[in-house]
Design a protein around this motif. Structure first.
Motif, PDB file in Angstrom:
ATOM      1  N   VAL A 303       0.835  -1.196   0.000  1.00 34.77           N
ATOM      2  CA  VAL A 303       0.000   0.000   0.000  1.00 34.77           C
ATOM      3  C   VAL A 303       0.877   1.255   0.000  1.00 34.77           C
ATOM      4  N   ASP A 304       0.335   2.327  -0.516  1.00 30.04           N
ATOM      5  CA  ASP A 304       1.077   3.591  -0.570  1.00 30.04           C
ATOM      6  C   ASP A 304       0.932   4.285   0.778  1.00 30.04           C
ATOM      7  N   LEU A 305       1.699   3.811   1.718  1.00 24.44           N
ATOM      8  CA  LEU A 305       1.515   4.235   3.111  1.00 24.44           C
ATOM      9  C   LEU A 305       2.719   5.001   3.647  1.00 24.44           C
ATOM     10  N   LEU A 306       3.796   5.044   2.859  1.00 18.56           N
ATOM     11  CA  LEU A 306       5.047   5.562   3.403  1.00 18.56           C
ATOM     12  C   LEU A 306       4.875   7.000   3.915  1.00 18.56           C
ATOM     13  N   PHE A 307       5.477   7.278   5.027  1.00 19.66           N
ATOM     14  CA  PHE A 307       5.295   8.571   5.690  1.00 19.66           C
ATOM     15  C   PHE A 307       6.043   9.723   5.023  1.00 19.66           C
ATOM     16  N   ARG A 308       6.968   9.380   4.129  1.00 21.63           N
ATOM     17  CA  ARG A 308       7.805  10.438   3.527  1.00 21.63           C
ATOM     18  C   ARG A 308       6.983  11.638   3.059  1.00 21.63           C
ATOM     19  N   GLY A 309       7.372  12.803   3.562  1.00 26.25           N
ATOM     20  CA  GLY A 309       6.720  14.038   3.108  1.00 26.25           C
ATOM     21  C   GLY A 309       5.361  14.292   3.740  1.00 26.25           C
ATOM     22  N   LYS A 310       4.952  13.443   4.654  1.00 26.00           N
ATOM     23  CA  LYS A 310       3.625  13.616   5.258  1.00 26.00           C
ATOM     24  C   LYS A 310       3.727  14.542   6.482  1.00 26.00           C
ATOM     25  N   ALA A 311       2.643  15.304   6.723  1.00 28.01           N
ATOM     26  CA  ALA A 311       2.586  16.163   7.909  1.00 28.01           C
ATOM     27  C   ALA A 311       2.334  15.288   9.142  1.00 28.01           C
ATOM     28  N   ALA A 312       2.653  15.846  10.320  1.00 27.46           N
ATOM     29  CA  ALA A 312       2.510  15.065  11.560  1.00 27.46           C
ATOM     30  C   ALA A 312       1.075  14.554  11.733  1.00 27.46           C
ATOM     31  N   TRP A 313       0.077  15.391  11.373  1.00 22.52           N
ATOM     32  CA  TRP A 313      -1.300  14.954  11.590  1.00 22.52           C
ATOM     33  C   TRP A 313      -1.672  13.793  10.665  1.00 22.52           C
ATOM     34  N   GLU A 314      -1.054  13.794   9.439  1.00 21.17           N
ATOM     35  CA  GLU A 314      -1.330  12.690   8.505  1.00 21.17           C
ATOM     36  C   GLU A 314      -0.720  11.393   9.038  1.00 21.17           C
ATOM     37  N   PRO A 328       0.449  -4.758  13.651  1.00 20.06           N
ATOM     38  CA  PRO A 328       1.601  -4.442  14.500  1.00 20.06           C
ATOM     39  C   PRO A 328       2.803  -3.868  13.747  1.00 20.06           C
ATOM     40  N   PHE A 329       2.866  -4.109  12.429  1.00 20.38           N
ATOM     41  CA  PHE A 329       4.038  -3.652  11.679  1.00 20.38           C
ATOM     42  C   PHE A 329       3.736  -2.451  10.786  1.00 20.38           C
ATOM     43  N   TRP A 330       2.549  -1.870  10.951  1.00 21.92           N
ATOM     44  CA  TRP A 330       2.064  -0.784  10.082  1.00 21.92           C
ATOM     45  C   TRP A 330       3.067   0.376  10.040  1.00 21.92           C
ATOM     46  N   LEU A 331       3.454   0.849  11.220  1.00 19.77           N
ATOM     47  CA  LEU A 331       4.356   2.009  11.251  1.00 19.77           C
ATOM     48  C   LEU A 331       5.777   1.628  10.876  1.00 19.77           C
ATOM     49  N   GLU A 332       6.134   0.375  11.197  1.00 15.99           N
ATOM     50  CA  GLU A 332       7.473  -0.094  10.833  1.00 15.99           C
ATOM     51  C   GLU A 332       7.618  -0.046   9.308  1.00 15.99           C
ATOM     52  N   TYR A 333       6.538  -0.388   8.617  1.00 19.07           N
ATOM     53  CA  TYR A 333       6.562  -0.309   7.143  1.00 19.07           C
ATOM     54  C   TYR A 333       6.514   1.153   6.697  1.00 19.07           C
ATOM     55  N   ALA A 334       5.641   1.939   7.329  1.00 24.36           N
ATOM     56  CA  ALA A 334       5.452   3.336   6.895  1.00 24.36           C
ATOM     57  C   ALA A 334       6.748   4.140   6.996  1.00 24.36           C
ATOM     58  N   THR A 335       7.610   3.753   7.920  1.00 21.56           N
ATOM     59  CA  THR A 335       8.859   4.499   8.114  1.00 21.56           C
ATOM     60  C   THR A 335      10.069   3.741   7.541  1.00 21.56           C
ATOM     61  N   TRP A 366      -0.522   1.468  -6.449  1.00 24.83           N
ATOM     62  CA  TRP A 366       0.171   0.723  -5.414  1.00 24.83           C
ATOM     63  C   TRP A 366       1.616   1.200  -5.395  1.00 24.83           C
ATOM     64  N   TYR A 367       2.314   0.901  -4.321  1.00 21.68           N
ATOM     65  CA  TYR A 367       3.731   1.216  -4.256  1.00 21.68           C
ATOM     66  C   TYR A 367       4.511  -0.074  -4.482  1.00 21.68           C
ATOM     67  N   ALA A 368       5.601  -0.025  -5.220  1.00 25.93           N
ATOM     68  CA  ALA A 368       6.396  -1.245  -5.416  1.00 25.93           C
ATOM     69  C   ALA A 368       7.881  -0.936  -5.335  1.00 25.93           C
ATOM     70  N   PHE A 369       8.591  -1.825  -4.654  1.00 26.91           N
ATOM     71  CA  PHE A 369      10.052  -1.777  -4.616  1.00 26.91           C
ATOM     72  C   PHE A 369      10.536  -2.871  -5.556  1.00 26.91           C
ATOM     73  N   THR A 370      11.387  -2.508  -6.486  1.00 27.61           N
ATOM     74  CA  THR A 370      11.831  -3.497  -7.465  1.00 27.61           C
ATOM     75  C   THR A 370      13.355  -3.555  -7.481  1.00 27.61           C
ATOM     76  N   ALA A 371      13.877  -4.726  -7.815  1.00 30.91           N
ATOM     77  CA  ALA A 371      15.333  -4.862  -7.928  1.00 30.91           C
ATOM     78  C   ALA A 371      15.654  -5.944  -8.949  1.00 30.91           C
ATOM     79  N   VAL A 372      16.680  -5.677  -9.747  1.00 31.24           N
ATOM     80  CA  VAL A 372      17.089  -6.625 -10.788  1.00 31.24           C
ATOM     81  C   VAL A 372      18.422  -7.240 -10.380  1.00 31.24           C
ATOM     82  N   LYS A 373      18.503  -8.557 -10.488  1.00 31.44           N
ATOM     83  CA  LYS A 373      19.796  -9.208 -10.181  1.00 31.44           C
ATOM     84  C   LYS A 373      20.704  -9.064 -11.402  1.00 31.44           C
TER      85      LYS A 373
END
Ligand code: SAM
Length: 375
Positions: A303-314, A328-335, A366-373
């Motif tokens: 999900v597009d949840l990353l906190f980057r650039g978000k205001a404190a209230w968001e 339990p890992f929601w914020l761990e992912y967001a940050t 959606w958000y995706a992290f991609t990497a090529v070997k």
């Protein structure tokens, strides 16, 4: 309810249950479309001025913004109704799933008969998932991801996951289709036109809705999928068989699979990242590198949840799922920063990317992290 993928393992609602689920869906839509968007206004008009009056300064971080938001009656009411709608969703889905349980178990037994099955199921009773998955039923799913399976016939985790997931996603206004795999497939067609991976791994497959989508799109590929629990995987296997999709399901930790080095051309995960710890996420990055063949690609979508650039209230508003929806890992992912973690795992920096993958069944991405070997 109108569902796109119909199959024998789907718990079938009675008309009464359909009406009950429609009510929950309407409530969830109201929360998502009419109530949550008002939180920003409630913060600006009520919460922040009240905090400023008391402390002589505005909230400086997420924790302070959460404290401020709690002074807003709109916010408190929104999160209460949000929580209630989630509980109602599982109650409504539970009516259907528990009534259908015996039929589904019998169907799973028949569909997964090894003589006829196109795919397979490999269970590993020695696997010990992190205790949190037993202690905390993620997003309130009844019995959790790892229910007891004493007779070796349970399908309840997958049945709840699929029926609940469909209702939940519609409540979030994402459209009616399972769009995650479809979106990544479309994205792959753009970045690798005509590419036909030979072996694909779907990490954290749950009920297998993405796994079967890859099997359908890449009929010549060998498709593997892994998850933690036997109940989830047995459902996924039976579901895939009922759809005629040859998928090989494995009970395995995505961060420590037993596949050989370089075994896969494409590794995907869908919404796994926000449900694993930072250690497991880094393990998934390292395992992706180990398992990919030269030139292979991993696509970890979430999900597009990353906190980057978000205001404190968001950030405070987005912390709802951590506090009230058993994530339990929601914020761990967001940050988190999986880009750096993929690089730290050994992918060359220029081979790692972040992509906004357009949804195919609704607005947004959606958000995706991609990497090529490297070859
Ligand atoms: C949100 S669900 C994934 C949804 C699924 N990929 C889909 O497309 O419908 C997260 C899944 O990841 C699984 N999971 C969590 N930690 C895992 C791990 N370390 N290895 C494999 N699966 C894991 C959970 O059991 C759960 O089924």
């Amino acid at each position: 309810m109108v569902y796109t993928a119909q199959h024998e393992m789907l718990a079938r609602q009675t008309p009464d249950e359909t009406a009950q689920q429609r009510f929950v869906l309407a409530l969830k839509r109201h929360v998502m479309i009419s109530m949550r968007p008002g939180v920003g206004l409630a913060y600006a008009k009520q919460a922040e001025p009240a905090y400023l009056a008391e402390h002589g300064r505005p909230p400086a971080d997420r924790a302070e913004a959460e404290e401020a938001l709690d002074s807003s009656s709109h916010y408190r009411f929104t999160k209460a109704i949000n929580r209630i709608s989630q509980e109602m969703m599982w109650q409504a889905v539970g009516e259907t799933v528990y009534r259908e349980k015996d039929r589904l178990e019998t169907a799973a037994g028949r569909l997964t008969d090894v003589a006829a099955a196109k795919g397979s199921l490999s269970l590993d009773p020695s696997l010990q998932p992190e205790q949190i998955y037993n202690d905390c039923f993620i997003h309130l799913q009844p019995e959790g991801y790892l229910p007891a399976d004493p007779k070796g016939t349970s399908i309840i985790a997958g049945a709840f996951y699929e029926s609940g997931g469909r209702l939940y996603s519609m409540g979030r206004g994402m459209g009616q289709e399972d769009s995650k795999a479809g979106a990544v497939i479309k994205w792959l067609e753009e970045v690798r036109p005509g590419w036909r991976p030979k072996r694909i791994l779907d990490m954290g497959c749950s009920a297998g809705s993405a796994s079967t989508a890859y099997a359908e799109h890449f009929p010549d590929a060998e498709i593997h999928a892994c998850d933690l629990g036997s109940s989830m995987l047995r459902y996924a296997h039976a579901r895939a068989e009922s759809m005629g999709a040859p998928v090989h399901f494995h009970q395995a930790d995505a961060a420590r699979t037993k596949f050989p080095d370089g075994h896969f051309d494409l590794i995907v995960s869908h919404n796994l990242l926000h449900e694993i710890s930072g250690d497991t996420r880094r393990g998934v990055a390292a395992e992706s590198l180990r398992l990919l063949a030269p030139g292979g690609i991993c696509v970890h979508q979430d999900v597009d949840l990353l906190f980057r650039g978000k205001a404190a209230w968001e950030e405070a508003e987005r912390a709802y799922d951590l506090h009230f929806n058993n994530e339990p890992f929601w914020l761990e992912y967001a940050t988190s920063d999986l880009t750096s973690e993929l690089t730290a795992a050994g992918f060359p920096q220029q081979a790692v990317n972040e992509a906004k993958v357009k949804k195919v069944a609704g607005p947004g991405h959606w958000y995706a992290f991609t990497a090529v070997k490297p070859e």
